[in-house]
Enzyme design. Sequence first.
Site, PDB file in Angstrom:
ATOM      1  N   TYR A  97      -1.465  -0.470  11.106  1.00  0.00           N
ATOM      2  CA  TYR A  97      -1.742  -1.162   9.825  1.00  0.00           C
ATOM      3  C   TYR A  97      -0.578  -0.978   8.855  1.00  0.00           C
ATOM      4  O   TYR A  97      -0.040  -1.947   8.315  1.00  0.00           O
ATOM      5  CB  TYR A  97      -3.036  -0.626   9.204  1.00  0.00           C
ATOM      6  CG  TYR A  97      -3.154  -0.900   7.717  1.00  0.00           C
ATOM      7  CD1 TYR A  97      -3.378  -2.189   7.256  1.00  0.00           C
ATOM      8  CD2 TYR A  97      -3.018   0.132   6.770  1.00  0.00           C
ATOM      9  CE1 TYR A  97      -3.459  -2.454   5.884  1.00  0.00           C
ATOM     10  CE2 TYR A  97      -3.104  -0.124   5.411  1.00  0.00           C
ATOM     11  CZ  TYR A  97      -3.326  -1.422   4.972  1.00  0.00           C
ATOM     12  OH  TYR A  97      -3.400  -1.677   3.619  1.00  0.00           O
TER      13      TYR A  97
ATOM     14  N   LYS B 283       2.171  -3.691   7.157  1.00  0.00           N
ATOM     15  CA  LYS B 283       2.361  -3.883   5.716  1.00  0.00           C
ATOM     16  C   LYS B 283       3.823  -3.649   5.334  1.00  0.00           C
ATOM     17  O   LYS B 283       4.379  -4.350   4.484  1.00  0.00           O
ATOM     18  CB  LYS B 283       1.455  -2.930   4.916  1.00  0.00           C
ATOM     19  CG  LYS B 283      -0.033  -3.157   5.074  1.00  0.00           C
ATOM     20  CD  LYS B 283      -0.512  -4.473   4.505  1.00  0.00           C
ATOM     21  CE  LYS B 283      -0.483  -4.534   2.998  1.00  0.00           C
ATOM     22  NZ  LYS B 283      -1.044  -5.828   2.489  1.00  0.00           N
TER      23      LYS B 283
ATOM     24  N   THR C 225       0.830  -1.210   0.000  1.00  0.00           N
ATOM     25  CA  THR C 225       0.000   0.000   0.000  1.00  0.00           C
ATOM     26  C   THR C 225       0.865   1.262   0.000  1.00  0.00           C
ATOM     27  O   THR C 225       1.988   1.251   0.522  1.00  0.00           O
ATOM     28  CB  THR C 225      -0.902   0.016   1.255  1.00  0.00           C
ATOM     29  OG1 THR C 225      -1.468   1.312   1.416  1.00  0.00           O
ATOM     30  CG2 THR C 225      -0.145  -0.315   2.529  1.00  0.00           C
ATOM     31  N   ASP C 226       0.303   2.350  -0.518  1.00  0.00           N
ATOM     32  CA  ASP C 226       1.025   3.634  -0.481  1.00  0.00           C
ATOM     33  C   ASP C 226       1.247   4.106   0.954  1.00  0.00           C
ATOM     34  O   ASP C 226       2.085   4.973   1.212  1.00  0.00           O
ATOM     35  CB  ASP C 226       0.283   4.712  -1.295  1.00  0.00           C
ATOM     36  CG  ASP C 226      -1.104   5.057  -0.772  1.00  0.00           C
ATOM     37  OD1 ASP C 226      -1.600   4.361   0.149  1.00  0.00           O
ATOM     38  OD2 ASP C 226      -1.703   6.027  -1.281  1.00  0.00           O
ATOM     39  N   GLU C 227       0.487   3.524   1.919  1.00  0.00           N
ATOM     40  CA  GLU C 227       0.601   3.994   3.311  1.00  0.00           C
ATOM     41  C   GLU C 227       1.946   3.654   3.947  1.00  0.00           C
ATOM     42  O   GLU C 227       2.283   4.223   4.983  1.00  0.00           O
ATOM     43  CB  GLU C 227      -0.543   3.422   4.154  1.00  0.00           C
ATOM     44  CG  GLU C 227      -1.895   3.868   3.658  1.00  0.00           C
ATOM     45  CD  GLU C 227      -2.987   3.822   4.714  1.00  0.00           C
ATOM     46  OE1 GLU C 227      -2.689   3.591   5.886  1.00  0.00           O
ATOM     47  OE2 GLU C 227      -4.150   4.020   4.337  1.00  0.00           O
TER      48      GLU C 227
HETATM   49  P1  NAD Z   1     -10.419  -6.410   2.535  1.00  0.00           P
HETATM   50  O1  NAD Z   1     -10.354  -6.121   3.992  1.00  0.00           O
HETATM   51  O2  NAD Z   1     -11.643  -6.040   1.762  1.00  0.00           O
HETATM   52  O3  NAD Z   1     -10.206  -7.986   2.309  1.00  0.00           O
HETATM   53  C1  NAD Z   1      -9.250  -8.734   2.999  1.00  0.00           C
HETATM   54  C2  NAD Z   1      -9.487 -10.216   2.698  1.00  0.00           C
HETATM   55  O4  NAD Z   1      -8.461 -10.981   3.371  1.00  0.00           O
HETATM   56  C3  NAD Z   1     -10.832 -10.734   3.208  1.00  0.00           C
HETATM   57  O5  NAD Z   1     -11.428 -11.565   2.247  1.00  0.00           O
HETATM   58  C4  NAD Z   1     -10.449 -11.532   4.459  1.00  0.00           C
HETATM   59  O6  NAD Z   1     -11.357 -12.592   4.751  1.00  0.00           O
HETATM   60  C5  NAD Z   1      -9.075 -12.054   4.056  1.00  0.00           C
HETATM   61  N1  NAD Z   1      -8.244 -12.378   5.241  1.00  0.00           N
HETATM   62  C6  NAD Z   1      -8.024 -11.603   6.332  1.00  0.00           C
HETATM   63  N2  NAD Z   1      -7.231 -12.266   7.200  1.00  0.00           N
HETATM   64  C7  NAD Z   1      -6.926 -13.465   6.638  1.00  0.00           C
HETATM   65  C8  NAD Z   1      -6.129 -14.564   7.044  1.00  0.00           C
HETATM   66  N3  NAD Z   1      -5.493 -14.603   8.222  1.00  0.00           N
HETATM   67  N4  NAD Z   1      -6.006 -15.626   6.198  1.00  0.00           N
HETATM   68  C9  NAD Z   1      -6.664 -15.634   4.995  1.00  0.00           C
HETATM   69  N5  NAD Z   1      -7.449 -14.623   4.580  1.00  0.00           N
HETATM   70  C10 NAD Z   1      -7.578 -13.538   5.382  1.00  0.00           C
HETATM   71  O7  NAD Z   1      -9.123  -5.768   1.916  1.00  0.00           O
HETATM   72  P2  NAD Z   1      -8.934  -4.986   0.521  1.00  0.00           P
HETATM   73  O8  NAD Z   1      -9.340  -3.585   0.704  1.00  0.00           O
HETATM   74  O9  NAD Z   1      -9.503  -5.802  -0.565  1.00  0.00           O
HETATM   75  O10 NAD Z   1      -7.341  -5.009   0.429  1.00  0.00           O
HETATM   76  C11 NAD Z   1      -6.678  -6.134  -0.134  1.00  0.00           C
HETATM   77  C12 NAD Z   1      -5.177  -5.921  -0.035  1.00  0.00           C
HETATM   78  O11 NAD Z   1      -4.826  -4.731  -0.727  1.00  0.00           O
HETATM   79  C13 NAD Z   1      -4.652  -5.754   1.387  1.00  0.00           C
HETATM   80  O12 NAD Z   1      -3.418  -6.427   1.465  1.00  0.00           O
HETATM   81  C14 NAD Z   1      -4.485  -4.262   1.543  1.00  0.00           C
HETATM   82  O13 NAD Z   1      -3.448  -3.982   2.464  1.00  0.00           O
HETATM   83  C15 NAD Z   1      -4.096  -3.871   0.132  1.00  0.00           C
HETATM   84  N6  NAD Z   1      -4.446  -2.490  -0.276  1.00  0.00           N
HETATM   85  C16 NAD Z   1      -5.727  -2.041  -0.150  1.00  0.00           C
HETATM   86  C17 NAD Z   1      -6.053  -0.764  -0.608  1.00  0.00           C
HETATM   87  C18 NAD Z   1      -7.456  -0.216  -0.522  1.00  0.00           C
HETATM   88  O14 NAD Z   1      -7.669   0.949  -0.846  1.00  0.00           O
HETATM   89  N7  NAD Z   1      -8.450  -0.984  -0.101  1.00  0.00           N
HETATM   90  C19 NAD Z   1      -5.057   0.038  -1.185  1.00  0.00           C
HETATM   91  C20 NAD Z   1      -3.750  -0.453  -1.271  1.00  0.00           C
HETATM   92  C21 NAD Z   1      -3.462  -1.732  -0.831  1.00  0.00           C
HETATM   93  O1  DAU Z   2      -4.035   4.333   0.850  1.00  0.00           O
HETATM   94  C1  DAU Z   2      -4.333   2.971   0.708  1.00  0.00           C
HETATM   95  C2  DAU Z   2      -5.118   2.527   1.913  1.00  0.00           C
HETATM   96  O2  DAU Z   2      -6.431   3.067   1.752  1.00  0.00           O
HETATM   97  C3  DAU Z   2      -5.189   1.011   2.069  1.00  0.00           C
HETATM   98  O3  DAU Z   2      -3.895   0.510   2.289  1.00  0.00           O
HETATM   99  C4  DAU Z   2      -6.106   0.630   3.232  1.00  0.00           C
HETATM  100  O4  DAU Z   2      -6.254  -0.785   3.295  1.00  0.00           O
HETATM  101  C5  DAU Z   2      -7.465   1.256   2.989  1.00  0.00           C
HETATM  102  O5  DAU Z   2      -8.305   0.995   4.104  1.00  0.00           O
HETATM  103  C6  DAU Z   2      -7.341   2.757   2.769  1.00  0.00           C
HETATM  104  O6  DAU Z   2      -6.933   3.411   4.003  1.00  0.00           O
HETATM  105  P1  DAU Z   2      -7.520   4.833   4.437  1.00  0.00           P
HETATM  106  O7  DAU Z   2      -7.355   5.001   5.881  1.00  0.00           O
HETATM  107  O8  DAU Z   2      -6.987   5.907   3.547  1.00  0.00           O
HETATM  108  O9  DAU Z   2      -9.063   4.590   4.020  1.00  0.00           O
HETATM  109  P2  DAU Z   2     -10.433   4.977   4.761  1.00  0.00           P
HETATM  110  O10 DAU Z   2     -11.533   4.693   3.798  1.00  0.00           O
HETATM  111  O11 DAU Z   2     -10.504   4.355   6.114  1.00  0.00           O
HETATM  112  O12 DAU Z   2     -10.293   6.535   4.955  1.00  0.00           O
HETATM  113  C7  DAU Z   2     -10.082   7.405   3.850  1.00  0.00           C
HETATM  114  C8  DAU Z   2      -9.901   8.811   4.399  1.00  0.00           C
HETATM  115  O13 DAU Z   2     -11.155   9.257   4.933  1.00  0.00           O
HETATM  116  C9  DAU Z   2      -8.924   8.897   5.565  1.00  0.00           C
HETATM  117  O14 DAU Z   2      -8.264  10.158   5.502  1.00  0.00           O
HETATM  118  C10 DAU Z   2      -9.805   8.832   6.795  1.00  0.00           C
HETATM  119  C11 DAU Z   2     -11.070   9.534   6.326  1.00  0.00           C
HETATM  120  N1  DAU Z   2     -12.335   9.055   6.917  1.00  0.00           N
HETATM  121  C12 DAU Z   2     -12.570   7.710   6.931  1.00  0.00           C
HETATM  122  C13 DAU Z   2     -13.761   7.216   7.432  1.00  0.00           C
HETATM  123  C14 DAU Z   2     -14.031   5.717   7.470  1.00  0.00           C
HETATM  124  C15 DAU Z   2     -13.290   9.968   7.374  1.00  0.00           C
HETATM  125  O15 DAU Z   2     -13.068  11.188   7.334  1.00  0.00           O
HETATM  126  N2  DAU Z   2     -14.458   9.475   7.851  1.00  0.00           N
HETATM  127  C16 DAU Z   2     -14.748   8.141   7.920  1.00  0.00           C
HETATM  128  O16 DAU Z   2     -15.839   7.747   8.404  1.00  0.00           O
END
Ligand code: NAD
Ligand code: DAU
Length: 341
Positions: free
Chosen positions: A149, A153, A124-126
Amino acid sequence: MAIFVTGGAGFIGSEFVRQWVRRYPSQLIINFDKLTYAGNLENLSPVENHPAYRMVRGDVAEPEDVRAALPEDCDAIVHFAAESHVDRSILSAAEFVRTNVLGTQVLLDAAREKRVRRFLYISTDEVGGSIPPGQYFREDSPLAPSSPYAASKAAAEHLVRAAAHTFGLDAVITRTSNNYGPYQFPEKLIPLAIANIRRGKPVPVYGDGLQVRDWIHVSDNCRALMLVLEHGKPGATYHIGGGHELPNLELLRLLLKIMDAPGSLLTHVKDRLGHDRRYAVDWSRIRNELGWTPEIALEEGLRSTVAWYDSHSDWVERATSGEYRTYYERVYGMQYAQRQN
Ligand code: NAD
Ligand code: DAU
């Protein structure tokens, strides 16, 4: 050819599986997922009866689960499985360390043992931490994660690079910015905001709402992930960005406009602890080396996402009520709490 996807029942993983099956309908794809609260098998209903698709319930942090499910000489592991929500990691980090760090090491060990040809780690970019205005996080910038988190990662990234360096594992890493689109669990900002706006409920804005995120549609991200999987250089890291950087308040105002809802729904609440001000990736490498660019403009992507949630109110209802957790039992005839193997 066979690929082993972890976390394929989650938001991004399920989009990847759906795209992969459409594109390679004769190649075996195994989805290995623990089905935590974030894993929703309804996300995979379009492919669940496809002959090339297999679902195996298991935990990435349990070596026996992984060993039993991973075939010999598999072409690739695509490792999505993670605890992914920053707010949850602030409440309690232990599960993040277990799944995200230990789980990644378990998979790396299994990949060596079973001679997996390529390992794609979805980061992730985080991991770069908060980036000052005007600067960009590059693939070779130092890691500076701020939340539990992001730290988990980043730790996993180090383990992936160590396995590549020490054992010659062919590993590639991607770091994507904030994804949005269909099937995202309604705890993340965009699906939560859409659900609240539709119900006329307040939308929580953390702090001043001026935190900047870069948004990418999940289908653009998964197209990039496939390119990296198939053509990325061994050992390389690729940033994947959406080219749509904006403060949360601006994003939410755009959503209100699309949904024709009043600004009064935006409600400032206490800020997230340690909230990173800005993420911004430099994604010129993937553009220059692999010719990828995002295709879905933010407003267009948000409109289609709102339309998807509007036409899937039953999915949202089941996701928020927890009813989706009975899907496993209904489809596979087993209790949700039971392991498949
Ligand atoms: P998500 O939370 O929607 O899904 C996570 C999945 O992993 C679920 O299906 C869950 O059941 C499974 N899981 C959790 N723990 C597990 C374990 N111990 N063993 C097997 N399976 C398990 O997540 P997402 O938003 O789809 O993100 C997927 C990946 O992409 C993550 O690695 C996250 O860090 C990365 N990522 C997400 C974002 C974003 O914006 N959502 C951005 C950049 C990177
Ligand atoms: O940047 C990539 C990441 O994006 C992934 O690695 C993470 O898995 C994914 O959860 C996401 O993280 P963020 O913390 O950026 O996403 P979130 O949707 O939780 O929040 C987006 C922004 O909005 C953040 O600045 C927090 C803010 N926020 C979030 C929620 C849930 C609010 O202001 N109100 C809210 O209720």
